[in-house]
Scaffold this motif. Structure first.
Motif, PDB file in Angstrom:
ATOM      1  N   ILE A 101      38.289  -2.467   5.400  1.00  0.00           N
ATOM      2  CA  ILE A 101      37.327  -3.209   6.221  1.00  0.00           C
ATOM      3  C   ILE A 101      37.734  -4.677   6.151  1.00  0.00           C
ATOM      4  N   SER A 103      36.497  -7.399   7.035  1.00  0.00           N
ATOM      5  CA  SER A 103      35.494  -8.396   6.653  1.00  0.00           C
ATOM      6  C   SER A 103      35.047  -8.271   5.199  1.00  0.00           C
ATOM      7  N   VAL A 104      35.544  -7.260   4.493  1.00  0.00           N
ATOM      8  CA  VAL A 104      35.202  -7.067   3.079  1.00  0.00           C
ATOM      9  C   VAL A 104      36.455  -7.336   2.246  1.00  0.00           C
ATOM     10  N   LYS A 105      36.482  -8.485   1.595  1.00  0.00           N
ATOM     11  CA  LYS A 105      37.681  -8.937   0.889  1.00  0.00           C
ATOM     12  C   LYS A 105      38.156  -7.935  -0.161  1.00  0.00           C
ATOM     13  N   THR A 107      38.370  -4.878  -0.054  1.00  0.00           N
ATOM     14  CA  THR A 107      39.132  -3.742   0.494  1.00  0.00           C
ATOM     15  C   THR A 107      40.457  -4.192   1.101  1.00  0.00           C
ATOM     16  N   GLU A 108      40.813  -5.470   0.925  1.00  0.00           N
ATOM     17  CA  GLU A 108      42.017  -6.019   1.559  1.00  0.00           C
ATOM     18  C   GLU A 108      43.097  -6.277   0.522  1.00  0.00           C
TER      19      GLU A 108
END
Length: 437
Positions: A101, A103-105, A107-108
């Motif tokens: 996602i 916009s969810v750091k 998960t990056e």
């Protein structure tokens, strides 16, 4: 009572997690499978009507017109009369499994700090339980090249198959290529800093290219020296210089690509691939002579320049192909992870704008396999190659008819269920029940 509530809460989390978990990876192929009667699209331009394809021990052991053989069909038989069989589609230059996602750091995991990071390996960050990766399979996208982002040298990519327990199981070709983000010779002003947003020469272009050249020279000097002090970035360059690791250079401009051709010569790089290559057509003959293939970006986009035909992105792959350049398709850009599932339809758009349909198919199968260096096993339906393929009710390049009934990776029959298909069934049932009330 508090302990009981805690146990109930934990069990609820467990069951909720399981209900949305990835489909369990398929077991190894246990018996022969015979696919009978389908139109087989080989991936190299050839088509076999009314085909017989036999899969044994994860390999294609026979592919022939069914009416040319009298042999018994071994094992499990799949009647694919009226359907179509295709090699598994291969997606290069993706960040699938690295970001869930945007916009969810938390998960990056596609980028690391620093400019020169050849030792960064995308493979160990690859998440096999990604719901996005799982959603590729119902469209026939079964393999991909997982690529890091950021910096001048982003790191090292790996090629994976999309049905695995962990990244070790997923790996098809580990550490296949080094990725370089070539600087732009022109750059737009940063309006948020009060600069004119117009296009201007990049004053730092020469300096950034020199920085790359210096890093390559320093790496060579280190590798040819005593290596007393361990330098991980320099050590990661060894397979680049030996030719065992391809160099993928991300660039679009004509000047940039010409400079890359010179960079290839100066550093004696045996295998370079241009990723993007929007202006590559202007220097197609130079690319052909230098034996540099191009992974063209998704055709579903608008032209970069006001003076170009509206359909320039749609026909770029065909024009480069006609000029003798080896071409594949990739899908990076806005919402790239979700859009990777549209790779077959990108090829369909190229076909709609003039390219032969089977040649367009090769852009995402045989050509991508050759460019990535996995064509000994993948990319075409040929005897001896991996049984990585899918059966579609219709034309796989048409979003209306690309409806899969079966898919296989190395002979393992995959589940085509995903989080999205589960939701579709759930809510289609809900509304049908409401209508009947």
């Amino acid at each position: 009572m508090k302990k009981l509530n805690l146990y109930i809460g934990l069990l609820s989390l467990l069951f909720c997690g399981n209900s949305f978990a990835q489909q369990t990876p398929a077991p190894e192929q246990a018996e022969a499978i015979s696919i009978v009667g389908a139109t087989a699209h080989i991936g190299n331009g050839e088509v076999i009507e009314n085909s017989l394809i036999i899969l044994e021990d994860g390999r294609i052991t026979e592919i022939i017109a069914a009416d040319l053989t009298k042999r018994q069909y071994p094992g499990k038989q799949i009647d694919a009369t009226g359907k179509h069989v295709y090699p598994g589609i291969i997606a290069p230059n993706t960040t699938l499994g690295l970001v869930e996602i945007a916009s969810v750091k938390a998960t990056e995991d596609q980028d690391e700090m620093g400019d020169m990071l050849p030792n960064v390996r995308s493979l160990i960050a690859y998440n096999t339980e990604s719901k996005i990766v799982e959603s590729m399979r119902p469209n026939g996208v079964l393999l991909g090249q997982v690529v890091p982002r950021g910096g001048l040298i982003s790191g090292t990519s790996s090629i994976v198959q999309f049905d695995a327990w962990n990244w070790e199981d997923a790996a098809v070709k580990a550490d296949d290529g080094l990725h370089i983000n070539w600087p732009d010779s022109f750059r737009r002003g940063r309006w948020w800093r009060g600069e004119d947003p117009g296009l201007k020469p990049n004053k730092e272009y020469t300096e950034e290219i020199q920085k790359l050249s210096d890093f390559f020279a320093s790496s060579k000097a280190y590798l040819n020296g005593d290596r007393n002090d361990q330098n991980l970035p320099f050590l990661a360059m060894e397979k680049v210089f030996s030719g065992d690791k391809k160099v993928f250079i991300h660039a679009d401009g004509e000047k940039e690509i010409l400079d890359i051709i010179q960079f290839k010569k100066e550093n004696e790089l045996s295998s370079v691939v241009i990723v993007g290559g929007y202006d590559a057509l202007a220097i197609a003959s130079e690319l052909k002579n230098a034996e540099i293939p191009v992974l063209v970006n998704r055709p579903h986009s608008t032209p970069d320049n006001a003076y170009e035909d509206y359909d320039q992105p749609y026909k770029l792959a065909k024009l480069l192909h006609d000029a003798g350049v080896m071409v594949g398709l990739e899908s990076s850009g806005q919402m790239e992870r979700m859009n990777t599932r549209n790779l077959p339809f990108y090829a369909g758009t190229v076909a709609a704008f003039g390219m032969d349909k089977e040649d367009a198919l090769s852009l995402i199968t045989a050509n991508n396999a050759k460019i990535l260096g996995i064509d000994n096993d993948y990319g075409t339906l040929e005897k001896g190659k991996s049984a990585t393929l899918f059966i579609s009710e219709g034309d796989a390049l048409d979003m209306r008819t690309n409806i899969l009934s079966h898919a296989f990776i190395d002979g393992r029959e995959l589940s085509l269920e995903t989080h999205q298909t589960e939701l579709w069934k759930r809510y289609s049932k809900k509304y049908s029940e409401q209508e009947s009330e």
